[in-house]
Scaffold this active site. Structure first.
Site, short mmCIF file in Angstrom:
data_model
loop_
_atom_site.label_atom_id
_atom_site.label_comp_id
_atom_site.label_asym_id
_atom_site.label_seq_id
_atom_site.Cartn_x
_atom_site.Cartn_y
_atom_site.Cartn_z
N GLU A 1 5.92 1.96 5.40
CA GLU A 1 4.65 2.43 5.95
C GLU A 1 4.47 2.09 7.43
O GLU A 1 4.72 0.97 7.87
CB GLU A 1 3.51 1.79 5.15
CG GLU A 1 2.15 2.40 5.43
CD GLU A 1 1.23 2.16 4.27
OE1 GLU A 1 1.12 3.07 3.41
OE2 GLU A 1 0.63 1.07 4.19
N GLU B 1 -2.96 7.45 -6.80
CA GLU B 1 -3.10 6.00 -6.82
C GLU B 1 -4.13 5.54 -7.85
O GLU B 1 -5.23 6.09 -7.93
CB GLU B 1 -3.50 5.49 -5.44
CG GLU B 1 -3.65 3.99 -5.35
CD GLU B 1 -3.96 3.54 -3.94
OE1 GLU B 1 -3.06 3.67 -3.09
OE2 GLU B 1 -5.09 3.08 -3.69
#
Length: 256
Positions: A53, A164
């Site tokens: 990320e 998620e």
């Protein structure tokens, strides 16, 4: 906190829409080259896979790294063995932007995830227009009808949704809309507390054929090994990479 982040992201999207109307973004999204097959890139293998990320800051930790050149960081991630790159595009608390995503997409050949607080079709179209191959959908932020409609739009645009979750109920909701890539975030987005055992408690609810992604609470290779032993196909890592040597850290993480 989650409600605040979503409201801010939607407000910022509304501002962008004033200068870049829905039709223009939709046209740009449809004109992009086809998205990379993220499910293939993240499919289960003999070793764990990493989504690395690009993350400058977070509400819980504040500023983490300056990252003046997100493309260069992403290139180092790809060189280090990351299977996909996640780019924070939320600007208020994470200090990211769609420009970061566009720069990363132009620099790497692996799939790129737009990680943001997505609540409407305009944001999904923005993601594709900027070159995203994946889009984050947070179950806790969306009612079931919206989750389903956004998941459908993501698929229609040739992308993959990383859906998620934070609870057994949310895993079931993700599966009900046909999610093929399910993340379990150890960080509670209401309190920002961490529970590294959450993934292990929920992993068995995610059937074979659905890629399992563990998110948050990853500082060391032992944390990656912990998630791998609990059934993670993929681990998403941010802070540990932007605050250490990214290539060395990835090498350690991928060796578990």
């Amino acid at each position: 906190m989650l409600s605040e982040l979503l409201a801010g992201a939607l407000s910022d999207a509304a501002e962008r829409r004033l200068t870049r109307p829905f039709a223009a973004v939709e046209s740009a999204a449809l004109d992009r080259a086809p998205a990379i097959d993220a499910l293939h890139a993240l499919s289960p293998a003999d070793r764990v896979k990493i989504i690395a990320e690009v993350k400058r800051a977070s509400p819980s930790r504040g500023t983490l790294a300056e990252i003046s050149d997100p493309a260069a960081l992403a290139v180092s991630y790809e060189f280090g063995g990351a299977s996909a790159i996640s780019v924070l595009t939320e600007g208020r608390r994470f200090l990211g932007s769609l420009a970061d995503l566009e720069q990363v997409r132009a620099a790497v050949s692996v799939p790129v995830l737009r990680k943001d607080f997505i609540g409407e079709p305009y944001q999904v179209l923005e993601a594709r227009a900027a070159g995203a191959d994946l889009v984050l959908l947070i179950v806790a932020a969306l009612d079931q009808a919206t989750l389903g409609s956004l998941q459908t739009l993501v698929r229609e645009l040739g992308m993959t949704a990383l859906v998620e979750t934070h609870s057994a109920e949310e895993v079931d909701r993700a599966l009900d809309v046909g999610a093929s890539l399910v993340g379990v975030n150890a960080r509670n987005l209401s309190t920002f507390e961490l529970d590294q055992e959450l993934f292990g408690r929920l992993a068995d609810r995610i059937p074979s054929g659905v890629v399992r992604v563990a998110e948050s609470a990853v500082k060391t290779a032992a944390d990656v090994a912990h998630y791998r032993a609990a059934g993670a196909d993929v681990v998403l890592v941010g802070e540990a990479l932007v605050t250490n040597d990214p290539i060395l850290t990835l090498t350690e993480f991928l060796a578990v």
